[in-house]
Motif scaffolding. Structure first.
Motif, PDB file in Angstrom:
ATOM      1  N   ASP A  34      28.302 -17.164 -76.326  1.00  0.00           N
ATOM      2  CA  ASP A  34      27.115 -17.061 -77.175  1.00  0.00           C
ATOM      3  C   ASP A  34      26.048 -18.069 -76.741  1.00  0.00           C
ATOM      4  O   ASP A  34      24.865 -17.760 -76.702  1.00  0.00           O
ATOM      5  CB  ASP A  34      27.465 -17.214 -78.660  1.00  0.00           C
ATOM      6  N   LEU A  35      26.452 -19.274 -76.342  1.00  0.00           N
ATOM      7  CA  LEU A  35      25.503 -20.267 -75.847  1.00  0.00           C
ATOM      8  C   LEU A  35      24.920 -19.829 -74.508  1.00  0.00           C
ATOM      9  O   LEU A  35      23.714 -19.976 -74.267  1.00  0.00           O
ATOM     10  CB  LEU A  35      26.184 -21.624 -75.711  1.00  0.00           C
ATOM     11  N   ALA A  36      25.770 -19.273 -73.644  1.00  0.00           N
ATOM     12  CA  ALA A  36      25.289 -18.791 -72.343  1.00  0.00           C
ATOM     13  C   ALA A  36      24.245 -17.697 -72.527  1.00  0.00           C
ATOM     14  O   ALA A  36      23.221 -17.671 -71.830  1.00  0.00           O
ATOM     15  CB  ALA A  36      26.462 -18.282 -71.506  1.00  0.00           C
ATOM     16  N   LEU A  37      24.483 -16.812 -73.486  1.00  0.00           N
ATOM     17  CA  LEU A  37      23.525 -15.744 -73.749  1.00  0.00           C
ATOM     18  C   LEU A  37      22.200 -16.303 -74.264  1.00  0.00           C
ATOM     19  O   LEU A  37      21.124 -15.879 -73.830  1.00  0.00           O
ATOM     20  CB  LEU A  37      24.097 -14.748 -74.762  1.00  0.00           C
ATOM     21  N   LEU A  38      22.267 -17.269 -75.168  1.00  0.00           N
ATOM     22  CA  LEU A  38      21.037 -17.878 -75.696  1.00  0.00           C
ATOM     23  C   LEU A  38      20.251 -18.577 -74.585  1.00  0.00           C
ATOM     24  O   LEU A  38      19.025 -18.446 -74.516  1.00  0.00           O
ATOM     25  CB  LEU A  38      21.369 -18.870 -76.812  1.00  0.00           C
ATOM     26  N   LYS A  39      20.942 -19.317 -73.727  1.00  0.00           N
ATOM     27  CA  LYS A  39      20.265 -20.012 -72.622  1.00  0.00           C
ATOM     28  C   LYS A  39      19.613 -19.010 -71.665  1.00  0.00           C
ATOM     29  O   LYS A  39      18.484 -19.209 -71.214  1.00  0.00           O
ATOM     30  CB  LYS A  39      21.263 -20.873 -71.841  1.00  0.00           C
ATOM     31  N   THR A  40      20.340 -17.953 -71.355  1.00  0.00           N
ATOM     32  CA  THR A  40      19.827 -16.937 -70.435  1.00  0.00           C
ATOM     33  C   THR A  40      18.633 -16.214 -71.040  1.00  0.00           C
ATOM     34  O   THR A  40      17.626 -15.972 -70.362  1.00  0.00           O
ATOM     35  CB  THR A  40      20.936 -15.938 -70.071  1.00  0.00           C
ATOM     36  N   ASP A  41      18.721 -15.885 -72.316  1.00  0.00           N
ATOM     37  CA  ASP A  41      17.622 -15.199 -72.994  1.00  0.00           C
ATOM     38  C   ASP A  41      16.372 -16.085 -73.040  1.00  0.00           C
ATOM     39  O   ASP A  41      15.255 -15.610 -72.828  1.00  0.00           O
ATOM     40  CB  ASP A  41      18.051 -14.786 -74.399  1.00  0.00           C
ATOM     41  N   GLN A  42      16.555 -17.377 -73.288  1.00  0.00           N
ATOM     42  CA  GLN A  42      15.423 -18.311 -73.301  1.00  0.00           C
ATOM     43  C   GLN A  42      14.771 -18.390 -71.924  1.00  0.00           C
ATOM     44  O   GLN A  42      13.545 -18.354 -71.800  1.00  0.00           O
ATOM     45  CB  GLN A  42      15.894 -19.698 -73.741  1.00  0.00           C
ATOM     46  N   ALA A  43      15.588 -18.489 -70.877  1.00  0.00           N
ATOM     47  CA  ALA A  43      15.054 -18.564 -69.514  1.00  0.00           C
ATOM     48  C   ALA A  43      14.306 -17.287 -69.147  1.00  0.00           C
ATOM     49  O   ALA A  43      13.238 -17.328 -68.530  1.00  0.00           O
ATOM     50  CB  ALA A  43      16.185 -18.829 -68.520  1.00  0.00           C
ATOM     51  N   LEU A  44      14.847 -16.138 -69.533  1.00  0.00           N
ATOM     52  CA  LEU A  44      14.189 -14.866 -69.245  1.00  0.00           C
ATOM     53  C   LEU A  44      12.866 -14.756 -69.996  1.00  0.00           C
ATOM     54  O   LEU A  44      11.858 -14.308 -69.441  1.00  0.00           O
ATOM     55  CB  LEU A  44      15.103 -13.701 -69.609  1.00  0.00           C
ATOM     56  N   GLY A  45      12.845 -15.184 -71.235  1.00  0.00           N
ATOM     57  CA  GLY A  45      11.605 -15.172 -72.013  1.00  0.00           C
ATOM     58  C   GLY A  45      10.541 -16.065 -71.377  1.00  0.00           C
ATOM     59  O   GLY A  45       9.371 -15.691 -71.296  1.00  0.00           O
ATOM     60  N   ASN A  46      10.954 -17.249 -70.923  1.00  0.00           N
ATOM     61  CA  ASN A  46      10.015 -18.154 -70.247  1.00  0.00           C
ATOM     62  C   ASN A  46       9.470 -17.529 -68.966  1.00  0.00           C
ATOM     63  O   ASN A  46       8.272 -17.617 -68.674  1.00  0.00           O
ATOM     64  CB  ASN A  46      10.692 -19.479 -69.915  1.00  0.00           C
ATOM     65  N   ALA A  47      10.346 -16.916 -68.190  1.00  0.00           N
ATOM     66  CA  ALA A  47       9.919 -16.289 -66.936  1.00  0.00           C
ATOM     67  C   ALA A  47       8.964 -15.128 -67.198  1.00  0.00           C
ATOM     68  O   ALA A  47       7.945 -14.985 -66.509  1.00  0.00           O
ATOM     69  CB  ALA A  47      11.138 -15.814 -66.145  1.00  0.00           C
ATOM     70  N   ASN A  48       9.269 -14.316 -68.196  1.00  0.00           N
ATOM     71  CA  ASN A  48       8.392 -13.185 -68.514  1.00  0.00           C
ATOM     72  C   ASN A  48       7.029 -13.658 -69.000  1.00  0.00           C
ATOM     73  O   ASN A  48       5.997 -13.081 -68.636  1.00  0.00           O
ATOM     74  CB  ASN A  48       9.041 -12.278 -69.562  1.00  0.00           C
ATOM     75  N   ALA A  49       6.994 -14.710 -69.802  1.00  0.00           N
ATOM     76  CA  ALA A  49       5.720 -15.257 -70.275  1.00  0.00           C
ATOM     77  C   ALA A  49       4.899 -15.792 -69.094  1.00  0.00           C
ATOM     78  O   ALA A  49       3.681 -15.603 -69.042  1.00  0.00           O
ATOM     79  CB  ALA A  49       5.965 -16.357 -71.301  1.00  0.00           C
ATOM     80  N   ARG A  50       5.567 -16.445 -68.146  1.00  0.00           N
ATOM     81  CA  ARG A  50       4.861 -16.969 -66.969  1.00  0.00           C
ATOM     82  C   ARG A  50       4.289 -15.833 -66.136  1.00  0.00           C
ATOM     83  O   ARG A  50       3.153 -15.902 -65.662  1.00  0.00           O
ATOM     84  CB  ARG A  50       5.805 -17.836 -66.133  1.00  0.00           C
ATOM     85  N   VAL A  51       5.065 -14.781 -65.932  1.00  0.00           N
ATOM     86  CA  VAL A  51       4.566 -13.630 -65.174  1.00  0.00           C
ATOM     87  C   VAL A  51       3.332 -13.050 -65.862  1.00  0.00           C
ATOM     88  O   VAL A  51       2.340 -12.727 -65.195  1.00  0.00           O
ATOM     89  CB  VAL A  51       5.668 -12.556 -65.009  1.00  0.00           C
ATOM     90  N   ALA A  52       3.362 -12.936 -67.172  1.00  0.00           N
ATOM     91  CA  ALA A  52       2.209 -12.397 -67.901  1.00  0.00           C
ATOM     92  C   ALA A  52       0.987 -13.292 -67.735  1.00  0.00           C
ATOM     93  O   ALA A  52      -0.123 -12.799 -67.502  1.00  0.00           O
ATOM     94  CB  ALA A  52       2.557 -12.229 -69.382  1.00  0.00           C
ATOM     95  N   ARG A  53       1.163 -14.628 -67.832  1.00  0.00           N
ATOM     96  CA  ARG A  53       0.034 -15.558 -67.653  1.00  0.00           C
ATOM     97  C   ARG A  53      -0.538 -15.470 -66.246  1.00  0.00           C
ATOM     98  O   ARG A  53      -1.756 -15.435 -66.053  1.00  0.00           O
ATOM     99  CB  ARG A  53       0.470 -17.000 -67.919  1.00  0.00           C
ATOM    100  N   CYS A  54       0.339 -15.451 -65.246  1.00  0.00           N
ATOM    101  CA  CYS A  54      -0.117 -15.420 -63.858  1.00  0.00           C
ATOM    102  C   CYS A  54      -0.785 -14.088 -63.525  1.00  0.00           C
ATOM    103  O   CYS A  54      -1.786 -14.048 -62.802  1.00  0.00           O
ATOM    104  CB  CYS A  54       1.043 -15.718 -62.910  1.00  0.00           C
ATOM    105  N   ALA A  55      -0.251 -12.995 -64.053  1.00  0.00           N
ATOM    106  CA  ALA A  55      -0.869 -11.683 -63.834  1.00  0.00           C
ATOM    107  C   ALA A  55      -2.236 -11.616 -64.506  1.00  0.00           C
ATOM    108  O   ALA A  55      -3.186 -11.078 -63.930  1.00  0.00           O
ATOM    109  CB  ALA A  55       0.034 -10.574 -64.361  1.00  0.00           C
ATOM    110  N   ALA A  56      -2.351 -12.183 -65.700  1.00  0.00           N
ATOM    111  CA  ALA A  56      -3.644 -12.198 -66.397  1.00  0.00           C
ATOM    112  C   ALA A  56      -4.660 -13.020 -65.611  1.00  0.00           C
ATOM    113  O   ALA A  56      -5.821 -12.634 -65.476  1.00  0.00           O
ATOM    114  CB  ALA A  56      -3.482 -12.744 -67.815  1.00  0.00           C
ATOM    115  N   PHE A  57      -4.230 -14.161 -65.064  1.00  0.00           N
ATOM    116  CA  PHE A  57      -5.116 -14.980 -64.242  1.00  0.00           C
ATOM    117  C   PHE A  57      -5.590 -14.180 -63.034  1.00  0.00           C
ATOM    118  O   PHE A  57      -6.779 -14.145 -62.717  1.00  0.00           O
ATOM    119  CB  PHE A  57      -4.391 -16.242 -63.779  1.00  0.00           C
ATOM    120  N   HIS A  58      -4.650 -13.532 -62.359  1.00  0.00           N
ATOM    121  CA  HIS A  58      -4.972 -12.728 -61.178  1.00  0.00           C
ATOM    122  C   HIS A  58      -5.952 -11.620 -61.535  1.00  0.00           C
ATOM    123  O   HIS A  58      -6.961 -11.429 -60.860  1.00  0.00           O
ATOM    124  CB  HIS A  58      -3.676 -12.154 -60.604  1.00  0.00           C
ATOM    125  N   ASP A  59      -5.655 -10.887 -62.603  1.00  0.00           N
ATOM    126  CA  ASP A  59      -6.518  -9.775 -63.013  1.00  0.00           C
ATOM    127  C   ASP A  59      -7.909 -10.260 -63.383  1.00  0.00           C
ATOM    128  O   ASP A  59      -8.912  -9.655 -62.999  1.00  0.00           O
ATOM    129  CB  ASP A  59      -5.906  -9.018 -64.191  1.00  0.00           C
TER     130      ASP A  59
END
Length: 69
Positions: A34-59
């Motif tokens: 359960d802790l591994a899942l929470l850590k992985t989900d947090q990391a994925l959320g951070n990565a997705n947010a970064r991709v959205a910010r960087c794509a918005a900057f690019h666009d």
């Protein structure tokens, strides 16, 4: 206008500092699932947010510079 002149007029593009950052989950051997899942989900959320910010900057940059897709 020649290619050399176009290159001189091009704006330098500097990505936001975190756009090249890699995300790690921080899951360690022996972590409860359960802790591994929470850590992985947090990391994925951070990565997705970064991709959205960087794509918005690019666009935004390419839409304002007239070099859009």
């Amino acid at each position: 206008m020649g290619a050399a002149a176009a290159d001189q007029n091009a704006l330098p593009v500097t990505l936001p500092p975190d756009c090249r950052k890699r995300e790690r989950s921080g899951v360690r051997e022996g972590d409860p699932l359960d802790l591994a899942l929470l850590k992985t989900d947090q990391a994925l959320g951070n990565a997705n947010a970064r991709v959205a910010r960087c794509a918005a900057f690019h666009d935004t940059f390419f839409n304002h510079s007239g070099s859009g897709d």
